[in-house]
Enzyme design. Structure first.
Site, short mmCIF file in Angstrom:
data_model
loop_
_atom_site.label_atom_id
_atom_site.label_comp_id
_atom_site.label_asym_id
_atom_site.label_seq_id
_atom_site.Cartn_x
_atom_site.Cartn_y
_atom_site.Cartn_z
N HIS A 1 -36.33 -32.80 5.08
CA HIS A 1 -35.10 -33.24 4.44
C HIS A 1 -34.63 -34.54 5.07
O HIS A 1 -34.74 -34.72 6.28
CB HIS A 1 -34.00 -32.18 4.53
CG HIS A 1 -33.84 -31.60 5.89
ND1 HIS A 1 -34.71 -30.65 6.41
CD2 HIS A 1 -32.93 -31.84 6.86
CE1 HIS A 1 -34.32 -30.33 7.63
NE2 HIS A 1 -33.24 -31.05 7.93
N MET A 2 -34.11 -35.41 4.23
CA MET A 2 -33.53 -36.66 4.70
C MET A 2 -32.02 -36.51 4.67
O MET A 2 -31.44 -36.16 3.65
CB MET A 2 -33.97 -37.80 3.77
CG MET A 2 -33.37 -39.14 4.14
SD MET A 2 -33.91 -40.37 2.94
CE MET A 2 -35.58 -40.59 3.48
N HIS A 3 -31.39 -36.77 5.81
CA HIS A 3 -29.93 -36.77 5.87
C HIS A 3 -29.43 -38.15 5.42
O HIS A 3 -29.89 -39.18 5.94
CB HIS A 3 -29.43 -36.56 7.30
CG HIS A 3 -29.80 -35.24 7.91
ND1 HIS A 3 -28.92 -34.19 8.01
CD2 HIS A 3 -30.96 -34.80 8.47
CE1 HIS A 3 -29.51 -33.15 8.61
NE2 HIS A 3 -30.75 -33.50 8.90
N ASN B 1 -35.36 -35.50 10.84
CA ASN B 1 -35.69 -34.93 12.15
C ASN B 1 -37.03 -34.21 12.08
O ASN B 1 -37.38 -33.65 11.04
CB ASN B 1 -34.59 -33.94 12.57
CG ASN B 1 -33.25 -34.61 12.79
OD1 ASN B 1 -33.20 -35.70 13.35
ND2 ASN B 1 -32.18 -33.99 12.36
N GLU C 1 -33.91 -28.11 12.34
CA GLU C 1 -33.50 -26.69 12.24
C GLU C 1 -34.11 -26.01 11.03
O GLU C 1 -34.39 -24.81 11.07
CB GLU C 1 -31.97 -26.60 12.15
CG GLU C 1 -31.25 -27.05 13.40
CD GLU C 1 -29.75 -27.17 13.18
OE1 GLU C 1 -29.26 -26.89 12.06
OE2 GLU C 1 -29.06 -27.56 14.14
N ARG D 1 -25.11 -31.43 -1.01
CA ARG D 1 -24.31 -31.70 0.19
C ARG D 1 -24.68 -30.74 1.32
O ARG D 1 -24.93 -29.55 1.08
CB ARG D 1 -22.81 -31.57 -0.12
CG ARG D 1 -22.34 -32.67 -1.04
CD ARG D 1 -20.84 -32.80 -1.13
NE ARG D 1 -20.53 -33.65 -2.26
CZ ARG D 1 -20.57 -34.98 -2.26
NH1 ARG D 1 -20.88 -35.63 -1.14
NH2 ARG D 1 -20.29 -35.68 -3.34
N ASP D 2 -24.69 -31.27 2.54
CA ASP D 2 -24.93 -30.44 3.72
C ASP D 2 -23.81 -29.41 3.84
O ASP D 2 -22.64 -29.72 3.66
CB ASP D 2 -25.02 -31.31 4.98
CG ASP D 2 -25.64 -30.57 6.14
OD1 ASP D 2 -26.78 -30.91 6.53
OD2 ASP D 2 -24.99 -29.63 6.67
N ILE D 3 -24.19 -28.20 4.16
CA ILE D 3 -23.22 -27.10 4.25
C ILE D 3 -22.26 -27.28 5.43
O ILE D 3 -21.16 -26.74 5.43
CB ILE D 3 -23.96 -25.74 4.34
CG1 ILE D 3 -23.05 -24.60 3.92
CG2 ILE D 3 -24.56 -25.50 5.72
CD1 ILE D 3 -23.79 -23.28 3.71
P1 AMP Z 1 -32.00 -30.46 10.61
O1 AMP Z 1 -31.34 -30.21 11.94
O2 AMP Z 1 -32.43 -31.88 10.42
O3 AMP Z 1 -33.10 -29.48 10.32
O4 AMP Z 1 -30.86 -30.25 9.53
C1 AMP Z 1 -30.71 -29.08 8.78
C2 AMP Z 1 -29.43 -29.24 8.02
O5 AMP Z 1 -29.41 -28.30 6.95
C3 AMP Z 1 -28.18 -29.01 8.85
O6 AMP Z 1 -27.37 -30.18 8.83
C4 AMP Z 1 -27.51 -27.82 8.16
O7 AMP Z 1 -26.10 -27.91 8.18
C5 AMP Z 1 -28.08 -27.91 6.77
N1 AMP Z 1 -28.12 -26.66 6.01
C6 AMP Z 1 -28.60 -25.47 6.42
N2 AMP Z 1 -28.48 -24.55 5.44
C7 AMP Z 1 -27.90 -25.19 4.39
C8 AMP Z 1 -27.51 -24.78 3.08
N3 AMP Z 1 -27.68 -23.52 2.65
N4 AMP Z 1 -26.95 -25.70 2.26
C9 AMP Z 1 -26.79 -26.97 2.68
N5 AMP Z 1 -27.13 -27.41 3.90
C10 AMP Z 1 -27.68 -26.53 4.75
#
Ligand code: AMP
Length: 116
Positions: free
Chosen positions: A101-103, A88, A96, A30-32
């Protein structure tokens, strides 16, 4: 070698992030900071920084990310109402974390595809 991100530690379970799924190719958790009711990340176990670095050798893992997204959507009970898959890339894409990663986003209406 590309620099590792926090996601490599999650794959190796070096930090306390519960996994929803893991096999030899991909990992899901799960996304944090969930943006919607259901917000899951599905990542290749191999560190590929962005879609720009993808090669044919990655096709199996990238395909697996889709089939795992489908299974997790069923598991979460969001498959019938629908969901969105997003990858992204780089600055303009809003990336970021530099490990592909795939959301998987769902659990509520998601509105228009983009708001710029
Ligand atoms: P992006 O903007 O597509 O690179 O998305 C990166 C995602 O990773 C964001 O939605 C963050 O909330 C998520 N994220 C960053 N660190 C963690 C973590 N330790 N555990 C879970 N999700 C994370």
């Amino acid at each position: 070698m590309p620099e590792e991100t926090i996601f490599s530690k999650i794959i190796r379970q070096e930090i306390d992030t519960p996994l929803l799924y893991q096999d030899d190719l991909v990992t899901a958790f799960r996304d944090i900071a969930p943006r919607v009711d259901t917000h899951i990340l599905i990542i290749p176990n191999t560190l590929i920084p962005t879609i720009n670095e993808v090669t044919e050798e990655d096709e199996l893992a990238l395909g697996r990310m889709i089939t795992v997204a489908k299974k997790l959507a069923e598991q979460e009970g969001i498959d019938e109402d629908g969901y969105r898959l997003i990858i992204n890339c780089n600055k303009h894409g809003g990336q970021e974390v530099y490990h592909i990663h795939m959301h998987l986003l769902g659990g509520q209406p998601l509105g228009p595809m983009l708001s710029i």
